[in-house]
Design a protein around this motif. Structure first.
Motif, PDB file in Angstrom:
ATOM      1  N   GLY A  93       0.840  -1.193   0.000  1.00  0.00           N
ATOM      2  CA  GLY A  93       0.000   0.000   0.000  1.00  0.00           C
ATOM      3  C   GLY A  93       0.872   1.237   0.000  1.00  0.00           C
ATOM      4  N   ASP A  94       0.402   2.276   0.676  1.00  0.00           N
ATOM      5  CA  ASP A  94       1.186   3.506   0.801  1.00  0.00           C
ATOM      6  C   ASP A  94       1.953   3.558   2.107  1.00  0.00           C
ATOM      7  OD1 ASP A  94       0.331   4.508  -1.617  1.00  0.00           O
ATOM      8  OD2 ASP A  94      -1.365   5.597  -0.747  1.00  0.00           O
ATOM      9  N   VAL A 140       9.579  -0.409   7.588  1.00  0.00           N
ATOM     10  CA  VAL A 140       9.407   1.025   7.818  1.00  0.00           C
ATOM     11  C   VAL A 140       7.967   1.411   7.516  1.00  0.00           C
ATOM     12  CG1 VAL A 140      10.147   3.328   7.089  1.00  0.00           C
ATOM     13  CG2 VAL A 140      11.825   1.467   7.240  1.00  0.00           C
ATOM     14  N   PHE A 141       7.353   2.143   8.434  1.00  0.00           N
ATOM     15  CA  PHE A 141       6.013   2.690   8.212  1.00  0.00           C
ATOM     16  C   PHE A 141       6.161   4.097   7.656  1.00  0.00           C
ATOM     17  CE2 PHE A 141       2.398   5.232   9.808  1.00  0.00           C
ATOM     18  CZ  PHE A 141       1.390   4.591   9.095  1.00  0.00           C
TER      19      PHE A 141
END
Length: 150
Positions: free
Chosen positions: A115-116, A145-146
């Motif tokens: 996703g993003d 990593v978010f």
């Protein structure tokens, strides 16, 4: 005035600043990979006299090198501005307890985007062995990593 320990491209690509800017030079960066040089010496953050920098700090070397990719993607208009938060790491393995004084190459490859919001990177810390003229891998990890839009 920029600190002469740091490549000026770092200040264009990532938000980190001394004393928490831990990588010193951009070696390469594109949409999916990056590499950076880290110089370990007595002026390095976290340096312990007689030992060097603890190997676990390599996670931050990897994280900052991975951030170069996002900075490059932003410059190219491929992503919108966002903050990156290290969620965790899998399989961090270090072949040493400390990074002794010297120069190291940190490499990161973006492996997946979900996703993003989530990115994963395979990362490596290597050193050049002059006696054998080969690169020796000292640490590896997979980072999660978010990415939060701002």
């Amino acid at each position: 005035m920029l600190d002469s320990r740091f490549d000026s491209r770092l200040f264009e690509l990532i938000p980190h600043r001394p004393p928490m800017l831990l990588i010193n030079e951009v070696l390469s960066v594109d949409e999916k990979s990056s590499s950076a040089r880290v110089r370990v010496d007595e002026a390095s953050p976290f340096f312990e006299k007689g030992h060097g920098v603890p190997a676990w700090i390599g996670l931050e070397y990897m994280g900052q090198t991975a951030a170069l990719i996002a900075g490059h993607q932003l410059q190219q208009g491929l992503v919108s501005p966002h903050l990156g938060f290290l969620l965790g790491t899998r399989a961090f393995k270090a072949e040493c307890s400390y990074f002794e004084a010297g120069q190291y190459t940190v490499r990161c490859d973006e492996k997946a985007i979900v996703g993003d919001g989530l990115a994963t990177f395979d990362c490596f810390i290597e050193t050049y062995q002059e006696n054998s003229q080969t690169m020796t891998c000292l640490a590896t990890a997979s980072l999660s990593v978010f990415r939060r839009q701002i």
